[in-house]
Scaffold this motif. Structure first.
Motif, PDB file in Angstrom:
ATOM      1  N   ASN A  71       0.814  -1.220   0.000  1.00 35.02           N
ATOM      2  CA  ASN A  71       0.000   0.000   0.000  1.00 35.02           C
ATOM      3  C   ASN A  71       0.848   1.271   0.000  1.00 35.02           C
ATOM      4  N   GLY A  72       2.180   1.110  -0.067  1.00 35.25           N
ATOM      5  CA  GLY A  72       3.077   2.263  -0.085  1.00 35.25           C
ATOM      6  C   GLY A  72       3.458   2.766   1.298  1.00 35.25           C
ATOM      7  N   LYS A  73       3.073   2.055   2.357  1.00 35.54           N
ATOM      8  CA  LYS A  73       3.376   2.460   3.730  1.00 35.54           C
ATOM      9  C   LYS A  73       4.770   1.963   4.114  1.00 35.54           C
ATOM     10  N   GLU A  74       5.551   2.841   4.747  1.00 34.18           N
ATOM     11  CA  GLU A  74       6.871   2.457   5.239  1.00 34.18           C
ATOM     12  C   GLU A  74       6.712   1.719   6.565  1.00 34.18           C
ATOM     13  N   VAL A  75       7.408   0.572   6.685  1.00 37.56           N
ATOM     14  CA  VAL A  75       7.314  -0.273   7.872  1.00 37.56           C
ATOM     15  C   VAL A  75       8.725  -0.696   8.274  1.00 37.56           C
ATOM     16  N   LEU A  76       9.045  -0.574   9.564  1.00 39.67           N
ATOM     17  CA  LEU A  76      10.321  -1.064  10.079  1.00 39.67           C
ATOM     18  C   LEU A  76      10.089  -2.414  10.740  1.00 39.67           C
ATOM     19  N   LYS A  77      10.901  -3.387  10.390  1.00 40.04           N
ATOM     20  CA  LYS A  77      10.886  -4.699  11.038  1.00 40.04           C
ATOM     21  C   LYS A  77      12.220  -4.832  11.759  1.00 40.04           C
ATOM     22  N   THR A  78      12.190  -5.019  13.086  1.00 35.73           N
ATOM     23  CA  THR A  78      13.423  -5.057  13.868  1.00 35.73           C
ATOM     24  C   THR A  78      13.436  -6.222  14.846  1.00 35.73           C
ATOM     25  N   MET A  79      14.636  -6.513  15.311  1.00 38.52           N
ATOM     26  CA  MET A  79      14.889  -7.434  16.416  1.00 38.52           C
ATOM     27  C   MET A  79      15.796  -6.677  17.379  1.00 38.52           C
ATOM     28  N   TRP A  80      15.766  -7.032  18.649  1.00 40.59           N
ATOM     29  CA  TRP A  80      16.589  -6.319  19.616  1.00 40.59           C
ATOM     30  C   TRP A  80      17.192  -7.247  20.657  1.00 40.59           C
ATOM     31  N   LEU A  81      18.274  -6.763  21.273  1.00 38.64           N
ATOM     32  CA  LEU A  81      18.907  -7.401  22.428  1.00 38.64           C
ATOM     33  C   LEU A  81      19.122  -6.316  23.474  1.00 38.64           C
ATOM     34  N   LEU A  82      18.722  -6.581  24.702  1.00 42.54           N
ATOM     35  CA  LEU A  82      18.927  -5.652  25.800  1.00 42.54           C
ATOM     36  C   LEU A  82      19.955  -6.252  26.745  1.00 42.54           C
ATOM     37  N   ARG A  83      20.962  -5.452  27.084  1.00 42.65           N
ATOM     38  CA  ARG A  83      21.987  -5.898  28.031  1.00 42.65           C
ATOM     39  C   ARG A  83      21.890  -5.041  29.283  1.00 42.65           C
ATOM     40  N   SER A  84      21.648  -5.694  30.423  1.00 37.88           N
ATOM     41  CA  SER A  84      21.567  -5.014  31.715  1.00 37.88           C
ATOM     42  C   SER A  84      22.855  -5.253  32.493  1.00 37.88           C
ATOM     43  N   HIS A  85      23.163  -4.324  33.375  1.00 39.16           N
ATOM     44  CA  HIS A  85      24.334  -4.440  34.237  1.00 39.16           C
ATOM     45  C   HIS A  85      24.124  -5.556  35.264  1.00 39.16           C
ATOM     46  N   MET A  86      25.176  -6.330  35.509  1.00 37.50           N
ATOM     47  CA  MET A  86      25.175  -7.352  36.555  1.00 37.50           C
ATOM     48  C   MET A  86      26.355  -7.085  37.477  1.00 37.50           C
ATOM     49  N   ASP A  87      26.195  -7.358  38.748  1.00 40.49           N
ATOM     50  CA  ASP A  87      27.250  -7.107  39.729  1.00 40.49           C
ATOM     51  C   ASP A  87      28.349  -8.166  39.725  1.00 40.49           C
ATOM     52  N   SER A  88      28.059  -9.355  39.152  1.00 40.62           N
ATOM     53  CA  SER A  88      29.080 -10.405  39.144  1.00 40.62           C
ATOM     54  C   SER A  88      28.961 -11.241  37.878  1.00 40.62           C
ATOM     55  N   ILE A  89      30.063 -11.879  37.521  1.00 39.87           N
ATOM     56  CA  ILE A  89      30.091 -12.727  36.332  1.00 39.87           C
ATOM     57  C   ILE A  89      29.180 -13.949  36.502  1.00 39.87           C
ATOM     58  N   GLU A  90      28.943 -14.349  37.725  1.00 36.59           N
ATOM     59  CA  GLU A  90      28.064 -15.488  37.982  1.00 36.59           C
ATOM     60  C   GLU A  90      26.621 -15.196  37.539  1.00 36.59           C
ATOM     61  N   ASN A  91      26.250 -13.933  37.519  1.00 34.43           N
ATOM     62  CA  ASN A  91      24.902 -13.547  37.104  1.00 34.43           C
ATOM     63  C   ASN A  91      24.825 -13.123  35.636  1.00 34.43           C
ATOM     64  N   ASP A  92      25.905 -13.312  34.906  1.00 35.54           N
ATOM     65  CA  ASP A  92      25.944 -12.916  33.492  1.00 35.54           C
ATOM     66  C   ASP A  92      24.827 -13.572  32.680  1.00 35.54           C
ATOM     67  N   TRP A  93      24.457 -14.777  33.033  1.00 38.64           N
ATOM     68  CA  TRP A  93      23.449 -15.530  32.301  1.00 38.64           C
ATOM     69  C   TRP A  93      22.118 -14.797  32.209  1.00 38.64           C
ATOM     70  N   LYS A  94      21.803 -13.953  33.165  1.00 37.21           N
ATOM     71  CA  LYS A  94      20.510 -13.257  33.139  1.00 37.21           C
ATOM     72  C   LYS A  94      20.611 -11.805  32.692  1.00 37.21           C
ATOM     73  N   ALA A  95      21.746 -11.399  32.136  1.00 37.08           N
ATOM     74  CA  ALA A  95      21.972 -10.003  31.772  1.00 37.08           C
ATOM     75  C   ALA A  95      21.442  -9.625  30.401  1.00 37.08           C
ATOM     76  N   THR A  96      21.270 -10.592  29.513  1.00 34.28           N
ATOM     77  CA  THR A  96      20.849 -10.280  28.136  1.00 34.28           C
ATOM     78  C   THR A  96      19.479 -10.873  27.859  1.00 34.28           C
ATOM     79  N   ARG A  97      18.602 -10.009  27.325  1.00 37.05           N
ATOM     80  CA  ARG A  97      17.255 -10.440  26.933  1.00 37.05           C
ATOM     81  C   ARG A  97      17.070 -10.169  25.471  1.00 37.05           C
TER      82      ARG A  97
END
Length: 135
Positions: free
Chosen positions: A109-135
Motif C-alpha cells: 500500500n506504499g506504507k513504510e514499515v520497520l521490522k526489527t529485532m533487539w537485544l537488551l543488556r543489563s548491568h550485573m554485579d558479578s560474572i556469575e549472574n551474566d546468564w541473566k543479563a541479556t534479553r
C-alpha cells in the motif's frame, strides 16, 4: 494501424506507472511501534549514520521512563530502496543498553514499515549472574 495505438498507449501507461510506484523507504521522521514506543530520527548523513531519540512505552525497571539517545547506521550500498540498519539506545533511566537491527520496507500500500529485532543488556554485579543479563 489504429488498433495498435491504444495497445501501445496502455502498455506505456502500465510501464510508466510501475516505474513511479517504486518508493524508497526513509528512516527519517517519527516511528511508533505496536506497543506505543516512539523513535525519532532527525536525519541520515551521506555515510548512513544517524542520531535520534527513543521513548519506550515498556520497561522492566521501576524508574521513571525518560527519552533516551540513539545512534545508528543505515546500509547505503543497497540502492533497492528497502535498506537494512542498526542502532543502539543508551537508556538514560536504567543501567542498560539495547541494540536493534532491522530493515525498512515499503508495503504493497506504499506504507513504510520497520521490522526489527533487539537485544537488551543489563548491568550485573558479578560474572556469575551474566546468564541473566541479556534479553
Amino acid at each position: 494501424m489504429v488498433q495498435a495505438t491504444p495497445f501501445l498507449l496502455v502498455l506505456s501507461l502500465v510501464l510508466g506507472a510501475h516505474g513511479l510506484s517504486v518508493k524508497k523507504c526513509s528512516l527519517t521522521g517519527q516511528w511508533i511501534n505496536d506497543l506505543g514506543s516512539t523513535m525519532k530520527i532527525m536525519s541520515v548523513n551521506a555515510n548512513g549514520d544517524f542520531t535520534g531519540s527513543y521513548l519506550t512505552a515498556v520497561t522492566a525497571t521501576t524508574n521513571q521512563i525518560q527519552e533516551s539517545p540513539l545512534q545508528g547506521s543505515l546500509q547505503r550500498k543497497n540502492q533497492k530502496g528497502q535498506p537494512t540498519f542498526g542502532f543502539t539506545v543508551n537508556w538514560t533511566f536504567a543501567d542498560s543498553v539495547t541494540v536493534f537491527t532491522g530493515q525498512c520496507f515499503v508495503d504493497k500500500n506504499g506504507k513504510e514499515v520497520l521490522k526489527t529485532m533487539w537485544l537488551l543488556r543489563s548491568h550485573m554485579d558479578s560474572i556469575e549472574n551474566d546468564w541473566k543479563a541479556t534479553r
